[in-house]
Design an enzyme around this catalytic site. Structure first.
Site, PDB file in Angstrom:
ATOM      1  CE  LYS A  40     -17.530   5.975  -4.592  1.00 34.34           C
ATOM      2  NZ  LYS A  40     -18.034   7.396  -4.817  1.00 34.34           N
ATOM      3  NE  ARG A  56     -18.557  -6.579 -15.626  1.00 34.41           N
ATOM      4  CZ  ARG A  56     -19.172  -5.732 -15.864  1.00 34.41           C
ATOM      5  NH1 ARG A  56     -19.272  -4.853 -16.797  1.00 34.41           N
ATOM      6  NH2 ARG A  56     -19.860  -5.097 -14.850  1.00 34.41           N
ATOM      7  CB  ILE A 111     -26.797   9.152  -7.665  1.00 40.09           C
ATOM      8  CG1 ILE A 111     -26.693   7.230  -8.647  1.00 40.09           C
ATOM      9  CG2 ILE A 111     -27.615   9.340  -6.556  1.00 40.09           C
ATOM     10  CD1 ILE A 111     -25.833   7.106  -7.736  1.00 40.09           C
ATOM     11  CE1 TYR A 116     -16.503   4.550  -8.042  1.00 41.40           C
ATOM     12  CE2 TYR A 116     -17.033   2.293  -8.416  1.00 41.40           C
ATOM     13  CZ  TYR A 116     -17.183   3.602  -7.688  1.00 41.40           C
ATOM     14  OH  TYR A 116     -18.380   3.560  -7.571  1.00 41.40           O
ATOM     15  CG  PHE A 165     -26.008  -3.059  -3.267  1.00 45.30           C
ATOM     16  CD1 PHE A 165     -26.709  -2.551  -1.733  1.00 45.30           C
ATOM     17  CD2 PHE A 165     -26.049  -4.730  -3.287  1.00 45.30           C
ATOM     18  CE1 PHE A 165     -26.006  -3.378  -0.296  1.00 45.30           C
ATOM     19  CE2 PHE A 165     -25.521  -5.185  -1.837  1.00 45.30           C
ATOM     20  CZ  PHE A 165     -24.910  -4.358  -0.685  1.00 45.30           C
ATOM     21  CB  THR A 178     -17.612  -1.416  -5.036  1.00 46.85           C
ATOM     22  OG1 THR A 178     -16.951  -2.463  -6.161  1.00 46.85           O
ATOM     23  CG2 THR A 178     -16.582  -0.211  -4.511  1.00 46.85           C
ATOM     24  CB  SER A 207     -19.723   1.907  -3.764  1.00 46.86           C
ATOM     25  OG  SER A 207     -19.862   0.319  -5.021  1.00 46.86           O
TER      26      SER A 207
HETATM   27  C1  UD1 Z   1     -20.741  -1.668 -11.705  1.00 49.71           C
HETATM   28  C2  UD1 Z   1     -18.816  -1.038 -10.265  1.00 49.71           C
HETATM   29  C3  UD1 Z   1     -19.374  -0.641  -9.438  1.00 49.71           C
HETATM   30  C4  UD1 Z   1     -20.040   0.442  -9.524  1.00 49.71           C
HETATM   31  C5  UD1 Z   1     -21.304   0.275 -10.331  1.00 49.71           C
HETATM   32  C6  UD1 Z   1     -22.160   1.108 -10.397  1.00 49.71           C
HETATM   33  C7  UD1 Z   1     -17.361  -3.454 -12.075  1.00 49.71           C
HETATM   34  C8  UD1 Z   1     -16.765  -4.673 -11.052  1.00 49.71           C
HETATM   35  N1  UD1 Z   1     -18.345  -2.491 -10.899  1.00 49.71           N
HETATM   36  O1  UD1 Z   1     -21.661  -2.371 -10.768  1.00 49.71           O
HETATM   37  O2  UD1 Z   1     -17.662  -0.522  -8.487  1.00 49.71           O
HETATM   38  O3  UD1 Z   1     -20.437   0.292  -7.687  1.00 49.71           O
HETATM   39  O4  UD1 Z   1     -21.146  -0.832 -11.661  1.00 49.71           O
HETATM   40  O5  UD1 Z   1     -23.166   1.155 -11.066  1.00 49.71           O
HETATM   41  O6  UD1 Z   1     -17.601  -2.259 -12.991  1.00 49.71           O
HETATM   42  N2  UD1 Z   1     -23.781  -6.974 -17.674  1.00 49.71           N
HETATM   43  C9  UD1 Z   1     -24.126  -7.704 -18.855  1.00 49.71           C
HETATM   44  N3  UD1 Z   1     -23.394  -6.919 -20.048  1.00 49.71           N
HETATM   45  C10 UD1 Z   1     -23.137  -5.733 -20.585  1.00 49.71           C
HETATM   46  C11 UD1 Z   1     -23.279  -4.713 -19.698  1.00 49.71           C
HETATM   47  C12 UD1 Z   1     -23.237  -5.376 -18.337  1.00 49.71           C
HETATM   48  O7  UD1 Z   1     -24.431  -9.296 -18.496  1.00 49.71           O
HETATM   49  O8  UD1 Z   1     -22.923  -4.935 -21.054  1.00 49.71           O
HETATM   50  C13 UD1 Z   1     -23.666  -7.878 -16.181  1.00 49.71           C
HETATM   51  C14 UD1 Z   1     -22.281  -7.234 -15.418  1.00 49.71           C
HETATM   52  O9  UD1 Z   1     -21.524  -8.571 -16.370  1.00 49.71           O
HETATM   53  C15 UD1 Z   1     -23.274  -7.893 -14.204  1.00 49.71           C
HETATM   54  C16 UD1 Z   1     -24.519  -7.112 -14.570  1.00 49.71           C
HETATM   55  O10 UD1 Z   1     -24.579  -6.082 -15.539  1.00 49.71           O
HETATM   56  O11 UD1 Z   1     -23.276  -8.747 -13.803  1.00 49.71           O
HETATM   57  C17 UD1 Z   1     -24.619  -5.317 -13.912  1.00 49.71           C
HETATM   58  O12 UD1 Z   1     -23.374  -4.768 -13.963  1.00 49.71           O
HETATM   59  P1  UD1 Z   1     -23.132  -3.005 -14.299  1.00 49.71           P
HETATM   60  O13 UD1 Z   1     -24.054  -2.736 -14.832  1.00 49.71           O
HETATM   61  O14 UD1 Z   1     -21.699  -3.182 -14.912  1.00 49.71           O
HETATM   62  O15 UD1 Z   1     -22.417  -3.153 -12.598  1.00 49.71           O
HETATM   63  P2  UD1 Z   1     -21.690  -4.043 -11.616  1.00 49.71           P
HETATM   64  O16 UD1 Z   1     -20.321  -4.858 -12.057  1.00 49.71           O
HETATM   65  O17 UD1 Z   1     -22.273  -4.873 -10.048  1.00 49.71           O
END
Ligand code: UD1
Length: 341
Positions: A154, A295, A12, A150, A178, A127, A125
């Site tokens: 924040k 997850r 970023i 983490y 987001f 989060t 975040s």
């Molecule tokens: C995550 C972090 C968040 C951080 C953000 C930065 C967690 C719990 N949260 O958000 O604190 O600010 O990244 O970008 O880790 N997914 C799949 N398959 C994958 C990877 C992800 O299905 O291989 C799904 C996840 O379950 C989720 C969505 O994709 O529903 C987004 O996941 P991800 O990109 O990891 O972001 P967050 O979990 O929302």
């Protein structure tokens, strides 16, 4: 018009450096290169035609920080990205996260206080909201107990910034991001995940290019229309522009509060399957994916109300999910070309 950007060679951070340069600011990057590459500075120069100042320093190293601020006595604004960001790792190594993310922020704030620098933008975040009942989530939604160290860093940093604003002339905007995705249109800068990515977008593009065998969708039995989790995916260039707007807001001194927070998203939620389909549509690549189990720690759905940022900062996300996927794919192909060469 000098702005110091910590973590300016990161994902970023690098996009934000470009936006500040294009808005006429002179940028000084401070980064310890622990999670980024020095050639990002060359790529920034290629995009903007201007080479940013670049100092390799760790925010935990007070002496190094003192030197940077002595070297650039006329810094007017600071945008602070430098921090660790891997949720899972933070659970394994909480002290590492507290020391770097909070310790680094404190050292930086001490420098600001000493040099009478008052404008500060913090990289926060969504989060901090955890699992919410009312969507879209507004800035009035109370923050909850963080789900990871983490996330807690924040939350704690937001609180310590608020306290410092009350105690001094500091003016802070915390931007609650987001889900940042995508890359610069030039494909010269983008996300460079270390090892196996945890986040969805880089996992998609790495699977499509053949670096990963298949993508696992983490659960399709959630109470959402297609059963997969919903997030607010924001293009990193849109996100970067919000930082410029935040500094301009602090500069024009019309604000009534010394500390404010803004959601930075698109205002629209998309499911994991919608993201996959958007990627397939723009890339023409059929993605090898399978449905897996949930997850741990995932919230079901969250997306932003960005009215406050629009009304007060004059900022609004402009890019679509398709554009996010298109630019992420262009970046992944560029990385692949560089590796082959
Ligand atoms: C995550 C972090 C968040 C951080 C953000 C930065 C967690 C719990 N949260 O958000 O604190 O600010 O990244 O970008 O880790 N997914 C799949 N398959 C994958 C990877 C992800 O299905 O291989 C799904 C996840 O379950 C989720 C969505 O994709 O529903 C987004 O996941 P991800 O990109 O990891 O972001 P967050 O979990 O929302």
């Amino acid at each position: 018009m000098k702005v110091l950007i910590t973590g300016g060679t990161g994902y970023i951070g690098s996009h934000t450096v470009v936006e500040f340069q294009q808005a006429g600011y002179e940028v000084i990057i401070v980064d310890n290169l622990e999670n980024s590459q020095p050639d990002v500075v060359d790529h920034i120069e290629k995009i903007s035609g201007i080479r940013p100042h670049f100092e390799i320093a760790d925010l935990r190293d007070k002496q190094a920080l003192i030197s940077v601020f002595e070297m650039y006595p006329d810094i007017k604004h600071v945008v602070h990205f430098a921090a660790y960001k891997a949720v899972g790792e933070s659970v394994q190594h909480p002290l590492k996260y507290y020391e770097n993310n909070i310790g680094g922020t404190i050292n930086l704030l001490e420098m600001l206080q000493y040099h009478h620098i008052n404008n500060f933008v913090f990289s926060s975040s969504c989060t901090v909201y955890g699992e919410v009942n009312n969507l879209p989530v507004t800035e009035e939604t109370p923050s909850v107990k963080a789900m990871s160290p983490y996330g807690n860093t924040k939350k704690i940093c937001e609180e310590l910034l608020m306290d410092q604003c009350n105690a001094s002339n500091l003016r802070v905007v915390s931007l609650r991001y987001f889900n940042p995705v995508g890359a610069h249109d030039s494909a010269l800068i983008g996300e460079l995940p270390v090892g196996v990515p945890n986040n969805l977008a880089p996992f998609i593009t790495q699977t499509a290019i053949g670096k990963r065998l298949s993508l696992t969708v983490h659960g399709n039995d959630y109470p959402t229309p297609d059963g997969t989790c919903i997030r607010d995916y924001i293009h990193v260039v849109d996100l970067a522009k919000a930082h410029v707007k935040a500094i301009q807001y602090l500069q024009n001194k019309n604000h009534t509060q010394n500390y404010s927070v803004f959601n930075i998203g698109t205002g629209k939620g998309n499911s994991v399957l919608e993201v996959i389909h958007a990627f397939e549509k723009v890339s023409g690549v059929k993605l090898n994916y399978k449905i897996g189990s949930r997850r741990e720690g995932d919230v079901v759905q969250i997306y932003a109300s960005c009215d406050k940022a629009t009304n007060i900062l004059g900022w609004k996300a402009e890019r679509s999910l398709e554009n996010c996927m298109e630019s992420a794919w262009k970046w992944e192909k560029h990385l692949n070309d560089v590796m082959i060469r």
